[in-house]
Write a protein that holds these residues in place. Structure first.
Motif, PDB file in Angstrom:
ATOM      1  N   LYS A 168       0.482   1.757  -6.587  1.00 34.73           N
ATOM      2  CA  LYS A 168      -0.080   0.691  -7.416  1.00 34.73           C
ATOM      3  C   LYS A 168      -1.270   1.192  -8.240  1.00 34.73           C
ATOM      4  CE  LYS A 168      -0.546  -2.677  -4.727  1.00 34.73           C
ATOM      5  NZ  LYS A 168      -1.904  -2.743  -4.177  1.00 34.73           N
ATOM      6  N   THR A 169      -2.257   1.760  -7.556  1.00 34.29           N
ATOM      7  CA  THR A 169      -3.464   2.212  -8.243  1.00 34.29           C
ATOM      8  C   THR A 169      -3.132   3.264  -9.300  1.00 34.29           C
ATOM      9  OG1 THR A 169      -4.506   1.955  -6.087  1.00 34.29           O
ATOM     10  CG2 THR A 169      -5.836   2.940  -7.816  1.00 34.29           C
ATOM     11  N   THR A 170      -2.318   4.218  -8.902  1.00 32.73           N
ATOM     12  CA  THR A 170      -1.917   5.287  -9.813  1.00 32.73           C
ATOM     13  C   THR A 170      -1.220   4.708 -11.053  1.00 32.73           C
ATOM     14  OG1 THR A 170      -1.562   6.665  -7.862  1.00 32.73           O
ATOM     15  CG2 THR A 170      -0.624   7.457  -9.922  1.00 32.73           C
ATOM     16  N   SER A 171      -0.319   3.767 -10.827  1.00 37.08           N
ATOM     17  CA  SER A 171       0.428   3.181 -11.938  1.00 37.08           C
ATOM     18  C   SER A 171      -0.475   2.380 -12.867  1.00 37.08           C
ATOM     19  CB  SER A 171       1.552   2.281 -11.409  1.00 37.08           C
ATOM     20  OG  SER A 171       2.449   3.034 -10.633  1.00 37.08           O
ATOM     21  N   GLY A 196       5.606  11.322 -11.693  1.00 38.25           N
ATOM     22  CA  GLY A 196       4.659  12.342 -11.276  1.00 38.25           C
ATOM     23  C   GLY A 196       3.293  11.741 -11.036  1.00 38.25           C
ATOM     24  N   GLU A 197       2.319  12.609 -10.706  1.00 39.55           N
ATOM     25  CA  GLU A 197       1.006  12.110 -10.302  1.00 39.55           C
ATOM     26  C   GLU A 197      -0.041  12.159 -11.416  1.00 39.55           C
ATOM     27  OE1 GLU A 197       0.278  12.684  -5.822  1.00 39.55           O
ATOM     28  OE2 GLU A 197       1.035  14.631  -6.483  1.00 39.55           O
ATOM     29  N   GLN A 198       0.333  12.683 -12.578  1.00 42.18           N
ATOM     30  CA  GLN A 198      -0.638  12.815 -13.665  1.00 42.18           C
ATOM     31  C   GLN A 198      -0.729  11.531 -14.500  1.00 42.18           C
ATOM     32  OE1 GLN A 198      -2.448  15.640 -13.589  1.00 42.18           O
ATOM     33  NE2 GLN A 198      -1.154  16.099 -11.819  1.00 42.18           N
ATOM     34  N   ASN A 219       0.830  -1.207   0.000  1.00 42.36           N
ATOM     35  CA  ASN A 219       0.000   0.000   0.000  1.00 42.36           C
ATOM     36  C   ASN A 219       0.863   1.256   0.000  1.00 42.36           C
ATOM     37  OD1 ASN A 219      -2.419  -1.343   0.044  1.00 42.36           O
ATOM     38  ND2 ASN A 219      -2.608  -1.281   2.284  1.00 42.36           N
ATOM     39  N   GLY A 220       0.453   2.216  -0.787  1.00 38.58           N
ATOM     40  CA  GLY A 220       1.143   3.498  -0.798  1.00 38.58           C
ATOM     41  C   GLY A 220       2.283   3.569  -1.801  1.00 38.58           C
ATOM     42  N   ALA A 221       2.643   2.436  -2.378  1.00 33.13           N
ATOM     43  CA  ALA A 221       3.764   2.428  -3.332  1.00 33.13           C
ATOM     44  C   ALA A 221       3.395   3.146  -4.632  1.00 33.13           C
ATOM     45  CB  ALA A 221       4.187   0.999  -3.630  1.00 33.13           C
TER      46      ALA A 221
HETATM   47  P1  GDP Z   1      -1.287   2.351  -3.734  1.00 28.24           P
HETATM   48  O1  GDP Z   1      -1.713   2.323  -2.297  1.00 28.24           O
HETATM   49  O2  GDP Z   1      -0.077   1.511  -3.955  1.00 28.24           O
HETATM   50  O3  GDP Z   1      -2.382   2.035  -4.688  1.00 28.24           O
HETATM   51  O4  GDP Z   1      -0.774   3.845  -3.996  1.00 28.24           O
HETATM   52  P2  GDP Z   1      -1.459   5.053  -4.788  1.00 28.24           P
HETATM   53  O5  GDP Z   1      -1.571   4.737  -6.232  1.00 28.24           O
HETATM   54  O6  GDP Z   1      -2.699   5.448  -4.090  1.00 28.24           O
HETATM   55  O7  GDP Z   1      -0.340   6.191  -4.625  1.00 28.24           O
HETATM   56  C1  GDP Z   1       0.055   6.694  -3.373  1.00 28.24           C
HETATM   57  C2  GDP Z   1       0.460   8.154  -3.524  1.00 28.24           C
HETATM   58  O8  GDP Z   1       1.640   8.251  -4.329  1.00 28.24           O
HETATM   59  C3  GDP Z   1      -0.581   9.013  -4.226  1.00 28.24           C
HETATM   60  O9  GDP Z   1      -0.640  10.249  -3.594  1.00 28.24           O
HETATM   61  C4  GDP Z   1      -0.026   9.159  -5.649  1.00 28.24           C
HETATM   62  O10 GDP Z   1      -0.439  10.355  -6.267  1.00 28.24           O
HETATM   63  C5  GDP Z   1       1.459   9.160  -5.406  1.00 28.24           C
HETATM   64  N1  GDP Z   1       2.228   8.698  -6.565  1.00 28.24           N
HETATM   65  C6  GDP Z   1       2.107   7.540  -7.245  1.00 28.24           C
HETATM   66  N2  GDP Z   1       3.026   7.452  -8.231  1.00 28.24           N
HETATM   67  C7  GDP Z   1       3.763   8.594  -8.197  1.00 28.24           C
HETATM   68  C8  GDP Z   1       4.886   9.104  -8.969  1.00 28.24           C
HETATM   69  O11 GDP Z   1       5.428   8.479  -9.890  1.00 28.24           O
HETATM   70  N3  GDP Z   1       5.358  10.332  -8.603  1.00 28.24           N
HETATM   71  C9  GDP Z   1       4.813  11.052  -7.570  1.00 28.24           C
HETATM   72  N4  GDP Z   1       5.359  12.244  -7.284  1.00 28.24           N
HETATM   73  N5  GDP Z   1       3.776  10.597  -6.838  1.00 28.24           N
HETATM   74  C10 GDP Z   1       3.249   9.391  -7.136  1.00 28.24           C
END
Ligand code: GDP
Length: 303
Positions: free
Chosen positions: A115-118, A283-285, A111-113
């Protein structure tokens, strides 16, 4: 470019230190190598990788009879690239996607790595390439995970298959496969839970999900991508070891590289785990996911 911008912290820190070293030493000697070792370790290249690299460098410097530190820069970048690819070619960084049949990508990580964003970014990228993509919301454990994936599904304009929170992840993935087949999808990307507090349960859950995928789609999963947060440094490396014991990780998505000056972790992951980095998050986009290429990465460091 976006890549250059996202790599700014690592690039400035690394090339700054190397250039400073070269200016101060001029002559390639034992002290130079010792300081170089420190620079590389501070960039998170990983102790084992640095040791290998320094040995190789010393041999090469001797072989080419290099005396001046200015000449050693090219040798360093060449050796870093050599270490990265070892016996493989640059194809190892490509995503394994089948033509004209369903490819299944399993995405794992804590969690927090990111995953969802990627997953959202990858769905967007594949969609841009004309692929028909479906997402399966297999993280039924973390509060908000399903909704978050749905938001990314909307951004990337792809369907998300889900069940209610708490349901069996393997059942969600099964539904995802059925839906992907019914829609004649090219790629199914499966999200999974990432709680590492209960390692045994998590690993069992991942194995079960993987068995369902293997049973329903011959040859799948085509990729098991492990998402790692670059800002966690050597911690990311130990997470990677844990996951690769439980699942056959085929590639790494290294996120938040824009937020660290220690991009050397890329080289440590490759050298110590023998798993290629396939994507980096900068980044986050939605369009902040880049295909990784070690050659460009290493030469970028010295630019
Ligand atoms: P998950 O718990 O693994 O699904 O994590 P999330 O996808 O929710 O991402 C956790 C946080 O990391 C969010 O605030 C995202 O916007 C941020 N994040 C994810 N990938 C990147 C990245 O490549 N660069 C930056 N700066 N932030 C990222």
């Amino acid at each position: 470019t976006k890549y250059k911008e996202g790599m700014k912290k690592t690039r400035h820190s690394f090339s700054g230190k190397i250039n400073d070293l070269i200016a101060r030493y001029r002559k390639v000697d034992e002290d130079f190598f010792e300081e170089l070792e420190e620079v590389l370790i501070s960039a998170d290249v990983g102790v084992m990788t640095v040791m290998d690299l320094i040995d190789e460098l010393k041999m090469e410097v001797k072989r080419q009879n290099i005396k001046d530190t200015k000449e050693v820069k090219d040798v360093i970048s060449q050796k870093l690239v050599d270490i990265y690819y070892a016996d493989d070619d640059e194809q190892l960084e490509a995503l394994n996607i089948q033509a004209n049949e369903l490819s299944v990508i399993l995405v794992v990580g804590v969690n927090g790595a990111g995953k969802t964003t990627s997953i959202g970014k990858l769905a967007h990228q594949l969609k841009q390439q004309g692929k028909n993509v479906v997402l399966a919301a297999g993280d039924t454990f973390r509060a908000g995970a399903i909704e978050q994936l749905e938001i990314w599904g909307e951004r990337a304009d792809v369907d998300v298959i889900k069940q209610s929170p708490g349901s069996d992840p393997a059942a969600v993935i099964y539904d995802g496969i059925k839906a992907a087949k019914a829609r004649d999808a090219d790629v199914l990307i499966c999200d999974t839970a990432g709680r590492l507090q209960n390692k045994v349960n998590l690993m069992n859950e991942l194995s079960k999900v993987k068995r369902v995928i293997e049973r329903e789609v011959p040859g799948a999963p085509h990729e098991v991508l492990l998402v790692l947060d670059a800002t966690t440094g050597q911690n990311a490396l130990s997470q990677a070891k844990t996951f690769s014991e439980a699942t056959n990780v085929s590639g790494i998505v290294l996120t938040k590289l824009d937020g660290t000056a220690k991009g050397g972790i890329v080289l440590a992951i490759r050298n110590e785990l023998k798993v290629p980095v396939k994507f980096v998050g900068l980044g986050e986009q939605v369009d902040d996911l880049q295909n990784f290429n070690a050659h460009a990465f290493v030469y970028g460091l010295f630019a």
